[in-house]
Each structure stands twice: as structure tokens, then as C-alpha cells.
Scaffold this active site. Sequence first.
Site: not given
Ligand code: NAI
Length: 351
Positions: A114, A299, A251, A280
Site C-alpha cells: 500500500n 486509519h 504511526r 486504535q
Molecule cells: P520502508 O521499510 O520501506 O521504509 C521505512 C524507512 O524508515 C526505511 O528507509 C528505514 O531505514 C527508515 N527508518 C527506520 N527507523 C528509522 C529511524 N529511527 N530514523 C530514521 N529512519 C528510520 O517502509 P514503508 O513501506 O515506507 O512504510 C513506512 C511505515 O509507514 C510503515 O512501517 C508503517 O508504520 C507506515 N504505514 C502506514 C500506512 C497507513 O495506512 N497509514 C500503510 C503503510 C505503512
Amino acid sequence: MKIVAVLYSGGEIAKRTPTLLGSAENALGLREFLAGKGHEFIVLTDKEAELDKHLPSTDIIITTPFWPAYLTKERISQAPNLKLILTAGIGSDHIDLGAAATRKITVAEITGSNVVSVAEQVVMHILALVRNYIPAYKQVLEGRWDIAEIAARAHDLEDKVVGILGMGRIGQRVCERLKPFNVKMLYYDQFPLRTVEEHVLGARFASKEQLVEQSDVITINTPLTPETDGMFDRNLIFRMKKGAYLVNTARGKIVDTTALVEALEVGHLAGYAGDVWYPQPAAKDHPWRHMPNHAMVPHYSGTTLEAQARYSNGIRDCLSRFLENRPLEQQYLIVDDGKVVSASYSYAFKT
Ligand code: NAI
């Protein structure tokens, strides 16, 4: 095997919308598929007492971030047969990953399912705040016409500094979509991109502090980990530029609940938008429902009909492989063989 899915109730809407696959009524399209294989498939909407009743005899649990069943260490300890936890969507922070790893339970989510859906929503939230859309829309509903009241807080996005915190799949897609708006983009990630990637996306690496102090708009796109939990505390929020906007589709727990309300009430932040809350579903009296200048929604950004089709297919693929004793797709794995293996989570959860 006994497979339990915990999904939100979609009621009558779900009954007449078979493509609303993420609802309990439509059960991710898995009912026939699992029945045909002779497995027991239980679909719950109650993520507390009902789930607890099934824990002792469950082999596989399917959850979703949109209606998260909080799989705490205690819950995991009550499920001695549990071998696999699947997240229908992205973000497995509702699961105690350390406890799953200790028990050698595999945790997987549908990586990438997504990311476009969320990136589009981020751009929408940014524009809604910067253009002052919500108050303008409310005027129409209220039968009013007061240009001054709206225009005094309406801006162009062009030339603003947008800070992207977390430059993963969603962060990069946000960048791609914002580039034509002629904004200046800064980003911070634990793993900086290569120079060529930065060039293509049009974003420059900055320290977290630089990004926070220089951005007119910040979008948070990291997972929730022990490092990002409460990252936007009072100190960081008040380090943001006066009059800046904060968008969070990552989040709810990444942003301190009361510090955010204070920053909006005193006018330090000009607006906040997003779709993620903690816990949530958000309680009726959650302070973010009533704080000034917000554009919050439930959400749903990652659960468009297209996203539901993608993550339902991903869940089916994971189940097929697991039930046939084949390895799950590497990119979906968060916890495997007693270790947290996702690059996004790995440094956060040492097991
Ligand atoms: P991803 O894994 O591709 O990207 C996350 C990025 O955050 C990575 O590049 C990682 O290195 C970085 N990261 C992790 N910890 C960090 C820190 N402490 N400081 C700096 N950078 C950090 O994940 P993606 O697909 O981009 O999703 C990100 C988040 O979005 C998910 O984990 C989820 O919590 C949230 N999400 C929310 C949705 C919604 O419906 N609102 C749906 C999909 C994801």
C-alpha cells in the site's frame, strides 16, 4: 491448522461491497481458499477477550494495522502452537517482535502493498493543511462565505521546504509526487540514499535536527520502533519552525499526544494531519479529535480498494507457501528463524 484472522467489522457496506476485502465479512477473500485445503479458519472482530479464547489452540494469526490486535508478549505466551503471524498491510509494530523472535514465530507483512496509497494520502494531507482546505470546506457546509478568514491562513506549497523523515518505499514515493510542485526537499533516514538516487528524487540528506529546524512541512514515514516511539516529543516539536505543519501517516505513537495538542493550541505548529492514532480505534474523547487546525482521519490511507486487493493476494501467497512448507518471500519477512530480519526494524529490536 487453525488460522485466526482479526479484522474490522464492515457491516452492511461490506456485504454489498465484496471488494472490501479487509473487512471481517469478506475475510481477505480467504474463506473458500482455506476451506478447500481443510484448515479451520476463524474470523474475529473482537481483538481482546474473543481472541484470547482462541490463543491456546491457534497456529497462525492474521492481523491488520487498521484494526490492530495488539499481540503483546503475554498474548504470545498464551499461544503455545503459534508459528506464523501475518500483517495484512505494512507495519508490524502491534506485535511484540522480540517475543515472537524468542519463540521462533515467523512474522511477515505485505511489503509494498500500500505504499502508493499512503504516498498519495501524504500529498493530500500536505495540500489540505497548506491550502487551508478543511476550514474552507466547513464554511461551505455552514452556509458561510468569508474569504478573509480562509485566505489569511492559505499558502502555496511552491518554494516551501518539505522534510521527509524516513526515506523508504513511502518516503521515496512522496518525493516523486512532490517534485513537480517545485519544493525544496530534505530527508533524514538511518540509511542515506546514494547520491544518484538523491539526485533523481530531488532530495538532500540532512541530520534529523537540521530537517526539523528548517522544514516548513514535515512528513513522517518511518516504522514505529523503540527509536521512533515518541520521537516527536515536546522538545522536537517545539524545535520545528514556528508555523510549520506536521503530517504523520506512519504511526500515532511517534508523536507525543499532549505535546502536539499544546503546540497547536499555542500556535507553534500551524497544522497537523494524518490517519494514525494510538491506540486504535481512537477513543471518542481522544484529544487529537478536538485540537485546533488538524486534518485527521481514521486509519485508512493504506486500505484503498486497490491496496486491499494487493495485501489480500500477499496474505494468500504467504499462507500457500507456509502451508506447503515453502519459504515465504524474503521481502515480506520481519522476523525469521529467531531474528528480526527487516532492515527497517533490525537495529531497533536486538534479539
Ligand atoms: P520502508 O521499510 O520501506 O521504509 C521505512 C524507512 O524508515 C526505511 O528507509 C528505514 O531505514 C527508515 N527508518 C527506520 N527507523 C528509522 C529511524 N529511527 N530514523 C530514521 N529512519 C528510520 O517502509 P514503508 O513501506 O515506507 O512504510 C513506512 C511505515 O509507514 C510503515 O512501517 C508503517 O508504520 C507506515 N504505514 C502506514 C500506512 C497507513 O495506512 N497509514 C500503510 C503503510 C505503512
